[in-house]
Design an enzyme around this catalytic site. Structure first.
Site, PDB file in Angstrom:
ATOM      1  N   ASP A  43       0.829  -1.349  -0.028  1.00 47.69           N
ATOM      2  CA  ASP A  43       0.018   0.032  -0.011  1.00 47.69           C
ATOM      3  C   ASP A  43       0.780   1.377   0.092  1.00 47.69           C
ATOM      4  O   ASP A  43       1.439   1.664   0.934  1.00 47.69           O
ATOM      5  CB  ASP A  43      -0.846   0.089   1.201  1.00 47.69           C
ATOM      6  CG  ASP A  43      -1.596   1.143   1.346  1.00 47.69           C
ATOM      7  OD1 ASP A  43      -2.842   1.117   0.782  1.00 47.69           O
ATOM      8  OD2 ASP A  43      -1.381   2.286   1.839  1.00 47.69           O
ATOM      9  N   TYR A  48       2.989   9.867  -0.360  1.00 52.08           N
ATOM     10  CA  TYR A  48       4.344   9.269   0.132  1.00 52.08           C
ATOM     11  C   TYR A  48       5.443   9.415  -0.180  1.00 52.08           C
ATOM     12  O   TYR A  48       6.472   9.056   0.303  1.00 52.08           O
ATOM     13  CB  TYR A  48       4.049   7.689   0.599  1.00 52.08           C
ATOM     14  CG  TYR A  48       2.562   7.228   1.200  1.00 52.08           C
ATOM     15  CD1 TYR A  48       1.701   8.242   1.820  1.00 52.08           C
ATOM     16  CD2 TYR A  48       2.163   5.810   1.178  1.00 52.08           C
ATOM     17  CE1 TYR A  48       0.715   7.708   2.319  1.00 52.08           C
ATOM     18  CE2 TYR A  48       1.038   5.492   1.751  1.00 52.08           C
ATOM     19  CZ  TYR A  48       0.272   6.540   2.261  1.00 52.08           C
ATOM     20  OH  TYR A  48      -0.788   5.684   3.068  1.00 52.08           O
ATOM     21  N   HIS A 106      -7.548   9.411  -2.072  1.00 52.89           N
ATOM     22  CA  HIS A 106      -6.910   9.255  -0.751  1.00 52.89           C
ATOM     23  C   HIS A 106      -7.700   9.653   0.350  1.00 52.89           C
ATOM     24  O   HIS A 106      -7.842   9.308   1.393  1.00 52.89           O
ATOM     25  CB  HIS A 106      -5.405   9.921  -0.858  1.00 52.89           C
ATOM     26  CG  HIS A 106      -4.525   9.715   0.103  1.00 52.89           C
ATOM     27  ND1 HIS A 106      -3.202   9.551  -0.269  1.00 52.89           N
ATOM     28  CD2 HIS A 106      -4.435   9.167   1.459  1.00 52.89           C
ATOM     29  CE1 HIS A 106      -2.573   9.239   0.896  1.00 52.89           C
ATOM     30  NE2 HIS A 106      -3.386   9.075   2.120  1.00 52.89           N
TER      31      HIS A 106
HETATM   32  P1  NDP Z   1       0.712   1.376  11.898  1.00 53.02           P
HETATM   33  O1  NDP Z   1      -0.560   1.111  12.951  1.00 53.02           O
HETATM   34  O2  NDP Z   1       0.919   0.163  10.778  1.00 53.02           O
HETATM   35  O3  NDP Z   1       1.789   1.503  12.870  1.00 53.02           O
HETATM   36  C1  NDP Z   1       3.245   1.552  12.213  1.00 53.02           C
HETATM   37  C2  NDP Z   1       4.166   2.084  13.420  1.00 53.02           C
HETATM   38  O4  NDP Z   1       4.270   0.813  14.427  1.00 53.02           O
HETATM   39  C3  NDP Z   1       5.524   2.129  13.269  1.00 53.02           C
HETATM   40  O5  NDP Z   1       6.071   3.240  13.942  1.00 53.02           O
HETATM   41  C4  NDP Z   1       6.341   0.704  13.402  1.00 53.02           C
HETATM   42  O6  NDP Z   1       7.435   0.957  13.638  1.00 53.02           O
HETATM   43  C5  NDP Z   1       5.491   0.411  14.552  1.00 53.02           C
HETATM   44  N1  NDP Z   1       5.240  -1.236  14.546  1.00 53.02           N
HETATM   45  C6  NDP Z   1       5.009  -1.908  13.323  1.00 53.02           C
HETATM   46  N2  NDP Z   1       4.901  -3.219  13.811  1.00 53.02           N
HETATM   47  C7  NDP Z   1       5.015  -3.178  15.142  1.00 53.02           C
HETATM   48  C8  NDP Z   1       5.093  -4.129  16.097  1.00 53.02           C
HETATM   49  N3  NDP Z   1       5.106  -5.661  15.715  1.00 53.02           N
HETATM   50  N4  NDP Z   1       5.393  -4.011  17.397  1.00 53.02           N
HETATM   51  C9  NDP Z   1       5.548  -2.777  17.506  1.00 53.02           C
HETATM   52  N5  NDP Z   1       5.458  -1.526  17.032  1.00 53.02           N
HETATM   53  C10 NDP Z   1       5.380  -2.065  15.728  1.00 53.02           C
HETATM   54  O7  NDP Z   1       0.660   2.795  11.094  1.00 53.02           O
HETATM   55  P2  NDP Z   1       0.574   3.419   9.950  1.00 53.02           P
HETATM   56  O8  NDP Z   1      -0.248   4.708  10.244  1.00 53.02           O
HETATM   57  O9  NDP Z   1       1.917   3.309   9.217  1.00 53.02           O
HETATM   58  O10 NDP Z   1      -0.401   2.563   9.198  1.00 53.02           O
HETATM   59  C11 NDP Z   1      -0.239   1.524   7.990  1.00 53.02           C
HETATM   60  C12 NDP Z   1      -0.401   1.937   6.699  1.00 53.02           C
HETATM   61  O11 NDP Z   1      -1.733   2.523   6.565  1.00 53.02           O
HETATM   62  C13 NDP Z   1       0.393   2.950   6.199  1.00 53.02           C
HETATM   63  O12 NDP Z   1       1.935   2.613   5.874  1.00 53.02           O
HETATM   64  C14 NDP Z   1      -0.091   3.264   4.899  1.00 53.02           C
HETATM   65  O13 NDP Z   1       0.041   2.531   3.854  1.00 53.02           O
HETATM   66  C15 NDP Z   1      -1.788   3.259   5.327  1.00 53.02           C
HETATM   67  N6  NDP Z   1      -2.208   4.530   5.784  1.00 53.02           N
HETATM   68  C16 NDP Z   1      -3.112   5.163   4.876  1.00 53.02           C
HETATM   69  C17 NDP Z   1      -3.679   6.226   5.416  1.00 53.02           C
HETATM   70  C18 NDP Z   1      -4.652   6.942   4.545  1.00 53.02           C
HETATM   71  O14 NDP Z   1      -5.084   8.258   4.654  1.00 53.02           O
HETATM   72  N7  NDP Z   1      -5.418   6.451   3.443  1.00 53.02           N
HETATM   73  C19 NDP Z   1      -3.077   7.174   6.853  1.00 53.02           C
HETATM   74  C20 NDP Z   1      -2.396   6.391   7.328  1.00 53.02           C
HETATM   75  C21 NDP Z   1      -1.872   5.236   7.182  1.00 53.02           C
HETATM   76  P3  NDP Z   1       8.986   0.510  13.007  1.00 53.02           P
HETATM   77  O15 NDP Z   1       8.526   1.101  11.441  1.00 53.02           O
HETATM   78  O16 NDP Z   1      10.061   1.310  13.410  1.00 53.02           O
HETATM   79  O17 NDP Z   1       9.112  -0.719  13.219  1.00 53.02           O
END
Ligand code: NDP
Length: 274
Positions: A43, A48, A106
């Site tokens: 995704d 991004y 979006h």
């Molecule tokens: P998430 O809920 O996926 O959380 C990501 C965070 O959690 C990062 O800081 C990561 O750290 C940490 N993390 C990941 N796995 C673990 C784990 N197993 N244990 C502890 N911490 C963990 O948040 P996002 O906001 O990134 O959402 C996911 C995806 O959704 C985005 O990447 C994007 O593709 C989409 N999205 C879409 C939006 C929209 O408007 N359409 C808005 C927001 C997100 P680290 O990377 O350091 O491991």
């Protein structure tokens, strides 16, 4: 890997990999790691700034194109019929693909009132076969109702913020009635407090899994598509290892009980950022 069947008959992996906030320079190697672990759905979004890195990982992977499911999104400032067609071409170039699996609006940005025209451009791309499925993101019920009234093709997904502290029960039920999958973004609450919630940590102990695995399993059993992001190799693996256990009905009910209606991102009607 588990697949869901979208309302147009296309299969989509129920668990995908989100790349928001991953620097373009690091994206190819992180997505390559995700492919090696077994993720097949990625995704991204033009906003991004890392479609190019995703494209590089796809080109280098050697994986058959039909095994992959690539999502990208048209950004707010590119909305409008012609602008969207132009933005789509740019995304295809950056991704180095000749079709995209899923193209999303979006945000609705209702202040500018052009998400219907934007959606009509998505319909054109769908008819041309350049995108296999079309959908929306951050759409409230009222925005979906306008799409139903003024457009021809039903969105296959509505990608929205969803996690145990923001469960979206009403929108889930509305989308369910209309055969539209909820795709949970920020499924781990962006790595915030829900991972430390005692209900979650106790279930993690009970199932010998991590808090993140319990939450991802909850999304799957809620019949949502889910796209956690991580740039940490061990977490990329951890988040994929969620198909070998099941939460009971009472585990699911306990998680329902911790909802706080706490949104981390913007309320979609109010986000008119460009
Ligand atoms: P998430 O809920 O996926 O959380 C990501 C965070 O959690 C990062 O800081 C990561 O750290 C940490 N993390 C990941 N796995 C673990 C784990 N197993 N244990 C502890 N911490 C963990 O948040 P996002 O906001 O990134 O959402 C996911 C995806 O959704 C985005 O990447 C994007 O593709 C989409 N999205 C879409 C939006 C929209 O408007 N359409 C808005 C927001 C997100 P680290 O990377 O350091 O491991």
């Amino acid at each position: 890997m588990q697949y869901v069947t979208l309302n147009n008959g296309i299969s989509m992996p129920q668990l995908g990999f989100g790349v928001w906030k991953i620097d373009n320079e690091k994206t190819a190697s992180i997505v390559d790691k995700a492919f090696k672990v077994g993720y097949r759905s990625i995704d991204t979004a033009s906003a991004y700034g890392n479609e190019q890195g995703v494209g590089e990982a796809i080109a280098q992977s050697g994986l058959p194109r039909e095994e992959l499911f690539i999502t990208t999104k048209v950004w707010n400032g590119d909305q409008g019929y012609n602008q969207t067609l132009a933005a789509f071409n740019k995304s295809m170039e950056a991704l180095k693909l000749d079709y995209i699996d899923l193209y999303l609006i979006h945000w609705p940005t209702p202040k500018y009132d052009n998400y219907v025209d934007t959606y009509k451009a998505l319909e054109t791309l769908y008819h041309e076969g350049r995108v296999k499925s079309i959908g929306v993101s951050n759409f409230n019920q009222e925005h979906l109702e306008r799409i139903f009234a003024e457009c021809d093709i039903k969105p296959v997904v509505n990608q929205v913020e969803c996690h145990p502290y923001f469960q979206q029960a009403e929108l889930k039920s509305f989308c369910n009635q209309h055969d539209i999958y909820i795709e949970s973004y920020s499924p781990l609450d962006r790595g915030n407090v829900v991972l430390k919630d005692t209900v979650i940590t106790e279930l993690a102990n009970k199932h010998n899994k991590t808090p993140a695995q319990i939450i991802l399993r909850w999304h799957l059993q809620e019949n949502c598509i889910v796209i956690p992001k991580s740039e940490t190799p061990s977490r990329i693996e951890e988040n994929f290892s969620v198909f070998d256990f099941e939460l009971s009905a009472s585990d699911m009910k306990q998680i329902t009980g911790i909802n706080r209606n706490e949104r981390r991102g913007s309320e979609p009607s109010e986000n008119n950022a460009r």
